[in-house]
Design an enzyme around this catalytic site. Structure first.
Site, short mmCIF file in Angstrom:
data_model
loop_
_atom_site.label_atom_id
_atom_site.label_comp_id
_atom_site.label_asym_id
_atom_site.label_seq_id
_atom_site.Cartn_x
_atom_site.Cartn_y
_atom_site.Cartn_z
N GLN A 63 -10.36 1.35 2.83
CA GLN A 63 -9.30 1.95 3.64
C GLN A 63 -9.89 2.68 4.84
O GLN A 63 -9.33 2.65 5.94
CB GLN A 63 -8.46 2.94 2.81
CG GLN A 63 -7.78 2.36 1.58
CD GLN A 63 -6.72 1.32 1.91
OE1 GLN A 63 -6.12 1.36 2.98
NE2 GLN A 63 -6.52 0.39 1.02
N HIS A 123 -7.71 0.37 -6.67
CA HIS A 123 -7.03 -0.92 -6.46
C HIS A 123 -6.30 -0.97 -5.11
O HIS A 123 -6.15 0.02 -4.44
CB HIS A 123 -6.10 -1.26 -7.63
CG HIS A 123 -4.91 -0.38 -7.81
ND1 HIS A 123 -3.85 -0.74 -8.60
CD2 HIS A 123 -4.59 0.83 -7.29
CE1 HIS A 123 -2.95 0.22 -8.58
NE2 HIS A 123 -3.35 1.17 -7.80
N GLU A 124 -5.91 -2.17 -4.74
CA GLU A 124 -5.21 -2.42 -3.45
C GLU A 124 -6.05 -1.91 -2.27
O GLU A 124 -5.53 -1.34 -1.31
CB GLU A 124 -3.83 -1.74 -3.51
CG GLU A 124 -2.85 -2.19 -2.43
CD GLU A 124 -2.51 -3.66 -2.48
OE1 GLU A 124 -2.35 -4.22 -3.58
OE2 GLU A 124 -2.43 -4.28 -1.40
N GLY A 125 -7.36 -2.18 -2.33
CA GLY A 125 -8.28 -1.72 -1.29
C GLY A 125 -8.85 -0.37 -1.64
O GLY A 125 -8.13 0.62 -1.67
N ARG A 161 0.82 -1.21 0.00
CA ARG A 161 0.00 0.00 0.00
C ARG A 161 0.85 1.26 0.00
O ARG A 161 0.45 2.28 -0.57
CB ARG A 161 -1.00 -0.04 1.17
CG ARG A 161 -2.09 -1.07 0.87
CD ARG A 161 -3.14 -1.22 1.95
NE ARG A 161 -4.20 -2.10 1.41
CZ ARG A 161 -5.24 -2.57 2.10
NH1 ARG A 161 -5.37 -2.25 3.38
NH2 ARG A 161 -6.13 -3.35 1.52
#
Lengths: 600, 600
Positions: free
Chosen positions: A448, A441-443, A298
């Protein structure tokens, strides 16, 4: 002239004036390093990024990967770029000398990698994905798995992917349907479909190693029933040579708004019932393993957002200095020469806002990279623990804040270029399109914010939060030594007090089980929390700038003045606006949640 | 299911409950109309937009115009679409029956045109540009010019452009270099280069009539030396037949981030010294003529931004209702079925925010269209004057506010679709790319803010401003009749008071000649002014919703509840945040302007 990738003076400021990179060389792991080796690595990264990555950034946008005979075909410039990257050692910048790495601190490997992200975010994704995948095997894999997969990955012969998302399950990983059946010989047969797998096919490496989340037959429901598997494109023989093609099929490519140089793939695993996978670590612990690598992943996404913002800021700054247009409001004589765009107040506002967003989050990104170092190589167990606790807390911020505000910076860069900025003849519109992926993307942004409010605040009994508050308070106190910073520290102090009150009340409600209503406005909370963190980082930069001015080096004076002005912008223009959002949180305002489906 | 172009229920609410379109039919000009003819026109617009405009929206994005042998080549779907548009009479929806028009009120022709903008903003540009160009000739041209150019334009045989921007002069029109020399026969020879000319070449019409700003040899410097010329692609013989090709050359096409179906051209006038132009009206009055048409053109741009926002909102709303993903925070049983996206608080926030932005500005856009009607056909001279004064004041807002906030709505629509929203397999990313043009063209955001603060506030001795304040105060007062609106009217009342104080102080400083420092933060001022206006329009909608609820028609209850909730969102979440920006304006904060060039 500024540099188009990032400002070297600002990087030196971060490394040596704010984050004290040289102190790291006193640790055993980095004892062979010094400021010269650090600077040499940065210079090499910059050269390769400029020579191999930047030149095809537009071309790979205009010529996205094509699906031809079951494979993804890329433009030819991408392979030499990743080859040069690997050849120069950046695939293993942080790994030990024994593993063939440069044994650089994470702070420095992040700083090096930032150049590649600024030059070409799409091409930089292939090595970044490979780092993430190889780290998983390196940490949790068996010796045999390391030999077969990890070793060729760090040698740059195999690349990797992270295969999580499925057509019906994006954010909700607990609903994954991909299955893994034991084959009786210690291996597994994987069956399922994954989508949005970046780098899922390409001709850049001998093999592609997919890290696949799947469920075993006896898996408990939900996220506690997810296991992690290695699923290579080609099987690997005992002697390390490539074996048969595994039953992984490229089902198609997605066509994205930006970030087009990176293949985004749909992959079918086991259509013919013969997809071989290897369990990594213990059953049902796949998501836990992923989470252990997530902080660094992240930070990587956040840094990508920052560098796209940075590239756009520097381009629009150059443009504003060179392009004449109009006159000052009080200078209406039409026969007088036009002034440069940068002379106009609203253009300065858009430049200063970009600087505040980009350099504020660049500081946070590198601060978090330094926390990675402190968490791994800190001098005491206590230092390591503190660093890890703080990093856990800051991870949703370093991922989400740049994704939102450096995208906003790109929007402003376009505006400064006006009609030209909207055309593909100039680079800023691509930065904007590329950056729009980062809040997804990536959460996602929403994920978050739930991670922050529902999980990270109370992790380790709130130790990370207490530490952060202490650090911010300490900065506010130190800023008090400079009369010039009085107007800057006050708004942060007021926000911190309000934020603490709000936070305690929210945590009390969460503790008493009022989950839905307390979490309803988590996005607001994350925005304010992020502004407090970035405000703190700007106050820290302002203190360093005052220290720099006190040293009296006149060649640096303009640089420090700019830092102070950007800090002033962020702390007096942006930070005070957050109280309204805290008021909504304090009132547990349910306006959005109360909007019923049928009322839309 | 919602409609993908716009919500018909909301349009009916605007036309008949908020803006009282039926009252217009009591005016002589619209006496042949009634609610049935209005609704029939809207229904026809919708059918043609759905049948001819929407289907090629993505195709024209993916296949932008190509430059082939000196001409722009378009995809074949565009011509049948504009032909159907013309055939159905929408090119002249507002013109008189004698001119072959539908003699519709501007309110209705805007409402009709909104469907085409939502369906395909790029294709809708060709007729919109032609309306703007033909209006100029119709109003300021000679009888001969009307016969040769205006008549074929309203017949749909000739199309038009507005040719203002030059390579070195975008916002700064006073620096135009294009020249016009008298040829001795009453015509002129034009020489110069124009860029970003939308619709500057295409195969959609027999002829293209460029409205070109240029300077005569005896022109005074600056904007008072600009004249307006008709420069046709083909000369027109006395009998109306096409003559020789004029010396206007398509020099190239620009490649844009979005809005790709509309050609954006570079045009060279008079490369061979033989470009014939016809002076419109008097010398040196070209910009004044343009400004007289600018209110309507800017409403058109604002409506385009709104409709792109509207289309994205409705698409993401449908998606959020249909896509299952995850569970509520308090429902963590992974074996329970997933809930629809719309069940999540943060998704509702993003939907409600979109609704507030889109329907708030849709109301303002149509309110301004109704002001156009009142300015032209109001029952008394006083009514006409009041309408024109208010419209002058609101024009920078109706252009700029949707350009900023409906773009933000599109950003949220992408976020709701997640990874899918980022792909070109779904429409929302195109809306976002298309909409990014709107803060740039037809006067940038910065130019609008200067127009508002330096010009419009004090125009007609501040009559428009006084009128607006009176209208907002009246709405606040009427809202007081409903206990349920107490929490909604208060924030608007507080903002209005603060805004008035700030405004008076700014105007005092402007009056005393402090131009640069007072105008430095004009963008902040415009943002707050816009929020006050949209807040007012939401309070008006809320009052109408309460009136609707009081009528007790249960089938409409959900619709009105949704209106009240969106009004609550905007007035309690967004409006109160503006005080901080007013505080900065009150302090004449010079943080941005004080940032020196060398400090960046």
């Amino acid at each position: 002239m500024t540099d188009t990738l990032l400002d070297p003076r600002n990087l030196a400021f971060e490394l040596y004036e704010v984050l004290d990179a040289e102190e790291l060389t006193q640790r055993e792991r980095f004892a062979d390093h010094n400021r010269e080796t650090f600077d040499a690595a940065v210079a090499t990264a910059r050269q390769i990024a400029e020579k191999f990555f930047a030149p095809h950034n537009r071309k790979s946008d205009e010529n996205e990967p094509e699906y031809v005979d079951g494979a993804a075909v890329l433009i030819p410039e991408i392979k030499p770029a990743v080859d040069a990257f690997i050849e120069a050692g950046f695939q293993n910048a942080g790994r030990s000398f024994e593993e063939g790495g440069m044994q650089l601190p994470n702070l420095l490997s992040r700083a090096c990698f930032a150049h590649f992200q600024a030059a070409n975010i799409a091409t930089s994704s292939y090595p970044m994905l490979t780092m993430g995948a190889s780290n998983l095997i390196g940490k949790f894999g068996t010796e045999d798995q390391k030999r077969r997969f990890f070793q060729p990955m760090i040698e740059g012969r195999f690349f990797g992917t992270m295969a999580l998302t499925e057509p019906h399950a994006g954010s909700s990983l607990s609903d994954l349907r991909t299955r893994a059946e034991p084959a009786g010989d210690g291996t597994y047969r994987i069956k399922g479909n994954k989508i949005f797998i970046s780098g899922g096919d390409h001709p850049l490496s001998e093999n592609i190693v997919h890290m696949v989340l799947a469920k075993l037959p006896d898996a408990p429901p939900g996220v506690k029933g997810i296991s992690l598997f290695i699923v290579p494109k080609f099987l690997v023989n005992d002697d390390g040579s490539l074996g048969e093609r595994n039953d992984v099929v490229l089902a198609g490519l997605f066509h994205k708004m930006g970030w087009r140089g990176t293949t985004s793939t749909a992959l079918n695993f086991g259509d013919n019932g013969n997809c071989v996978g290897y369990l990594v670590g213990e059953p049902h612990k796949g998501l836990a393993y992923m989470f252990q690598m997530m902080n660094e992943a992240r930070i990587g996404v956040g840094m990508g957002a920052i560098m796209l913002g940075y590239a756009g800021y520097l381009y629009s700054l150059d443009y504003a200095r060179e392009r004449p247009q109009g006159r000052h409001p009080d200078g209406k004589d039409p026969t007088s020469p036009q002034v440069a765009l940068i002379e106009h107040a609203d253009i300065r506002r858009m430049l200063l806002t970009q600087k505040a967003y980009v350099e504020g989050s660049f500081d946070l990104g590198l601060f978090c990279a330094r926390l990675v170092d402190d968490g791994k190589t800190g001098n005491t167990e206590e230092q390591r623990q503190l660093a890890n606790e703080l990093l856990d807390l800051l991870t949703p911020i370093v991922k989400s804040w740049p994704s939102e505000f450096c995208l906003k910076a790109n929007e402003l860069a376009i505006q400064i270029l006006g009609g030209h900025g909207y055309t593909r003849e100039y680079p800023v519109e691509q930065y904007y399109r590329d950056n729009r992926l980062n809040p997804i993307h990536e959460g996602t942004h929403g994920i978050q914010s739930l991670d922050l409010l529902a999980r990270k605040l109370t992790q380790n009994k709130g130790a990370g939060l207490r530490q952060l508050i202490g650090l911010i308070e300490s900065s506010i106190q130190r800023a008090g030594e400079y009369a010039s910073l009085e107007e800057l520290r006050k708004p942060l102090e007021q926000l911190l007090q309000h934020l603490q009150t709000t936070t305690q009340a929210l945590l009390t409600d969460l503790g008493s089980g009022k989950l839905n209503e307390t979490l309803a406005n988590s996005a607001l909370y994350m925005k304010v929390f992020g502004h407090a963190v970035i405000g703190w980082r700007w106050l820290e930069q302002a203190i360093r700038a005052e220290e720099g001015l006190a040293r009296g080096n006149t060649s640096d004076e303009s640089f420090y003045r700019g830092k102070l002005q950007a800090a002033r912008y962020f702390l007096t223009w942006e930070v005070p606006a957050c109280h309204h959002e805290l008021n909504l949180l304090d009132a547990r305002d349910q306006t959005c949640m109360a909007m019923q489906d049928g009322w839309f």
